[in-house]
Design a protein around this motif. Structure first.
Motif, short mmCIF file in Angstrom:
data_model
loop_
_atom_site.label_atom_id
_atom_site.label_comp_id
_atom_site.label_asym_id
_atom_site.label_seq_id
_atom_site.Cartn_x
_atom_site.Cartn_y
_atom_site.Cartn_z
N MET A 8 0.81 -1.20 0.00
CA MET A 8 0.00 0.00 0.00
C MET A 8 0.85 1.26 0.00
O MET A 8 2.01 1.23 0.39
CB MET A 8 -0.93 0.02 1.21
N ASP A 9 0.24 2.31 -0.44
CA ASP A 9 0.86 3.63 -0.39
C ASP A 9 0.18 4.40 0.73
O ASP A 9 -1.05 4.37 0.87
CB ASP A 9 0.67 4.37 -1.72
N ILE A 10 0.97 5.08 1.52
CA ILE A 10 0.49 5.86 2.65
C ILE A 10 0.80 7.33 2.36
O ILE A 10 1.95 7.68 2.11
CB ILE A 10 1.19 5.43 3.96
N ALA A 11 -0.20 8.19 2.43
CA ALA A 11 -0.04 9.59 2.04
C ALA A 11 0.83 10.38 3.01
O ALA A 11 1.60 11.25 2.59
CB ALA A 11 -1.40 10.26 1.90
N ASN A 12 0.70 10.10 4.32
CA ASN A 12 1.46 10.88 5.31
C ASN A 12 1.45 10.15 6.65
O ASN A 12 0.83 9.09 6.78
CB ASN A 12 0.88 12.30 5.44
N GLU A 13 2.10 10.74 7.65
CA GLU A 13 2.20 10.10 8.96
C GLU A 13 0.84 9.90 9.61
O GLU A 13 0.62 8.90 10.29
CB GLU A 13 3.11 10.91 9.89
N GLN A 14 -0.07 10.84 9.44
CA GLN A 14 -1.40 10.72 10.04
C GLN A 14 -2.13 9.50 9.48
O GLN A 14 -2.76 8.75 10.22
CB GLN A 14 -2.23 11.98 9.82
N VAL A 15 -2.01 9.27 8.19
CA VAL A 15 -2.64 8.09 7.57
C VAL A 15 -1.97 6.82 8.09
O VAL A 15 -2.64 5.82 8.36
CB VAL A 15 -2.59 8.19 6.03
N LEU A 16 -0.66 6.85 8.25
CA LEU A 16 0.08 5.70 8.79
C LEU A 16 -0.41 5.38 10.20
O LEU A 16 -0.67 4.22 10.53
CB LEU A 16 1.59 5.98 8.79
N GLN A 17 -0.56 6.40 11.04
CA GLN A 17 -1.02 6.19 12.41
C GLN A 17 -2.46 5.67 12.44
O GLN A 17 -2.78 4.77 13.22
CB GLN A 17 -0.92 7.49 13.21
N THR A 18 -3.30 6.22 11.58
CA THR A 18 -4.69 5.76 11.52
C THR A 18 -4.77 4.31 11.09
O THR A 18 -5.54 3.51 11.66
CB THR A 18 -5.51 6.66 10.57
N TRP A 19 -3.98 3.93 10.10
CA TRP A 19 -3.94 2.53 9.65
C TRP A 19 -3.50 1.61 10.79
O TRP A 19 -4.12 0.57 11.04
CB TRP A 19 -3.03 2.39 8.44
#
Length: 160
Positions: free
Chosen positions: A10-21
């Motif tokens: 997967m591609d993660i847009a930014n740190e916030q998306v990484l944390q949410t995932w």
């Protein structure tokens, strides 16, 4: 023991998306004794991932990088979280830490810089590779390597 590998998940847009995932997708799947190895360069998002994971486990304490303490323990969540950063042990000494007690214990172990585990490498684990995008500074690419049937199942559950 089998090894499952997906080179690009997967591609993660930014740190916030990484944390949410990590919070919403990974944490709910975790069980006592799970070992997550975080592979990635400095600044790739290993500690950011762990912050999201902690939130998903119900840990409300601030998660800090354990670079200088090597291991930080968080006990108040659904499962204990053992966050390890063994970068400073690249020249040895990991075997003397007794990490197997954490790996086989009642919580979830998250290890940053697993390439320095040496003989302390657990038999089964899920390695999460986090790579910075070459063109977009905030973006990341995530892939997995799972060793053992438990972690193959976990990889399949969190990649969907």
């Amino acid at each position: 023991m089998t090894t499952y590998k997906r080179s690009h998940i997967m591609d993660i847009a930014n740190e916030q998306v990484l944390q949410t995932w990590a919070k919403e997708k990974v944490a709910p799947q975790l069980k006592p004794g799970d070992v997550l190895l975080l592979d990635g360069d400095l600044g790739a998002g290993k500690t950011s991932f762990t912050k999201g994971l902690a939130a998903g486990l119900g840990i409300d304490k601030p998660v800090k990088s354990p670079t200088f303490t090597i291991i930080r323990e968080y006990q108040q969540g659904r499962l204990p979280l053992y966050h390890m950063d063994i970068y400073r042990l690249e020249d040895g000494g990991v075997e003397d830490l007794g990490l197997e007690e954490y790996f086989e214990g009642d919580g979830v172990s998250v290890v940053e810089w697993p390439e320095f585990l040496g003989l302390a490498m657990p038999d089964a684990y899920l390695m999460i590779h986090i790579v910075k995008d070459e063109n977009i500074d905030e973006a990341r690419h995530v892939s997995f390597t799972a060793k053992g049937s438990r972690f193959e199942s976990l990889a399949l559950a969190i990649e969907a």
